[in-house]
Enzyme design. Structure first.
Site, PDB file in Angstrom:
ATOM      1  N   SER A   1       0.721  -1.405  -0.231  1.00  0.00           N
ATOM      2  CA  SER A   1       0.076   0.054  -0.003  1.00  0.00           C
ATOM      3  C   SER A   1       1.187   1.420   0.144  1.00  0.00           C
ATOM      4  O   SER A   1       0.592   2.290  -0.758  1.00  0.00           O
ATOM      5  CB  SER A   1      -0.747   0.158   1.157  1.00  0.00           C
ATOM      6  OG  SER A   1      -0.209  -0.358   2.557  1.00  0.00           O
TER       7      SER A   1
ATOM      8  N   LYS B   1       0.888 -11.210   7.259  1.00  0.00           N
ATOM      9  CA  LYS B   1       1.287  -9.788   8.010  1.00  0.00           C
ATOM     10  C   LYS B   1       0.331  -9.208   8.400  1.00  0.00           C
ATOM     11  O   LYS B   1      -1.022  -9.304   7.939  1.00  0.00           O
ATOM     12  CB  LYS B   1       1.827  -9.007   7.179  1.00  0.00           C
ATOM     13  CG  LYS B   1       1.166  -7.210   7.164  1.00  0.00           C
ATOM     14  CD  LYS B   1       1.649  -6.062   6.255  1.00  0.00           C
ATOM     15  CE  LYS B   1       2.084  -4.831   6.525  1.00  0.00           C
ATOM     16  NZ  LYS B   1       2.264  -4.076   5.495  1.00  0.00           N
TER      17      LYS B   1
END
Length: 344
Positions: free
Chosen positions: A71, A195
């Site tokens: 991101s 994650k």
């Protein structure tokens, strides 16, 4: 009861039977991993020189892996060719600067198994060491555990690189994997970690308790021996994550204060918990603000404090200007954290 996992596929990159087996991957070790930014020239082309400068700065700070095209890395805004160029630029810069041991984890954002596998093969060709994969989310109304399991199993079966699941509801229309599903997926020999950008420390603890968790609490467990990486996705719960079996952190603010994150991790690993908590408290205050800067704001912060950064691609470009950054700084302890970073 811990999940049993095959060792062969984490020691060597998976390949189809008709393909030549690939070389052993670099060791994926616990510590601070940073989701790197993608930089651009004034003509909106990939700026490989600034990428090199930045990734070497991170390695010099003690980061053990860089994660591209997440991101923060604007992977969804890049073409497949640009993604390959970004991965190659990171690997080349690290190797030439003497950081060949620092791993490169390539972000993979695709809605189909076939597209994700194609990106995984591109990442392998660029000499990445693993891939970070988000679940499908475009057809949100139809997304359920069965679909998610089928997606990750399919990608894991076809990928030449080991997979780290990227659980980030904020960019997947709220898709949030349960701990039960993560534990089930962890049994696949080519899925080696998760994650947790969901920020759920309890979920991380449940998964770490069910697998052979890699991290400071289990120093003898390694990925190449079947260990599983449970990685915090936000720096504001780094110490809590480590205390329940976490392997470290992949944190966007690590682009700005990597030494600070490394200091927290090292203090914990050395058993200096009270000292780690002192820095963690300061970091948790700042992490919220820095995380909300996102890639374009992080670049403005880098420009202000370290002399490089530039802009992001539209529609992110110019979402936050220098004046807005100044207002954020005055409302937080960013300046104090930057001063601490420079003192290390």
């Amino acid at each position: 009861m811990h999940v049993c996992r095959s060792l062969c596929s984490v020691s060597f990159r998976i390949s189809n039977s008709h393909e030549t087996p690939m070389a052993p991957m670099r060791p994926l070790v616990p510590g601070v991993w940073v989701p790197t930014l993608t930089f651009y020239t004034e003509n909106d082309e990939i700026d490989v020189d600034t990428i090199a400068t930045h990734t070497v700065r991170l390695a010099e700070a003690g980061v053990v892996a860089v994660v591209t095209l997440g991101s923060y890395g604007e992977g969804v805004l890049l073409s497949p060719e640009e993604r390959s160029l970004v991965n190659q630029a990171h690997r080349k810069a690290l190797d030439e600067a003497g950081f060949a041991h620092v791993a490169v984890i390539a972000g993979v954002t695709a809605q189909s198994v076939k597209a994700a596998v194609a990106l995984a093969k591109d990442a392998a060709a660029a000499d990445a060491d693993a891939i970070l994969v988000v679940p499908p989310s475009y057809y949100r109304a139809f997304v359920n555990d069965e679909m998610i399991e089928d997606f990750f199993t399919g990608v894991a079966d076809g990928s030449p690189l080991p997979i780290i699941i990227y659980n980030y509801p904020g960019v997947t229309a709220g898709v949030d994997l349960t701990s039960d599903l993560m534990i089930k997926l962890s049994a696949h020999p080519n899925i080696i970690g998760t994650k947790f950008t969901c920020g759920n420390c309890g979920k991380l603890a449940r998964v770490a308790n069910a697998v052979e968790a890699v991290g400071p609490l289990n120093p003898d467990v390694t990925v190449d021996k079947g260990g599983y990486l449970c990685i915090a996705g936000l720096a504001d719960f780094l110490v809590p994550a480590l205390s329940v079996g976490g392997a470290g952190v992949i944190s966007g603010p690590g682009n700005i204060v990597p030494k600070t994150l490394v200091r927290v991790y090292n203090l914990f690993a050395e058993g200096k918990i009270s000292q780690a908590l002192v820095v963690q408290r300061q970091l948790s205050q700042t992490d919220y603000v820095l995380t909300n800067l996102r890639p374009d704001g992080a670049k403005i912060a880098l420009q202000k404090y370290f002399g490089y950064g530039g802009g992001s691609r539209r529609p992110l470009k110019r979402r936050l200007d220098v004046k807005a950054l100044g207002e954020l700084v005055s409302a937080s302890n960013i300046e104090q954290m930057i001063a601490f970073e420079r003192s290390l």
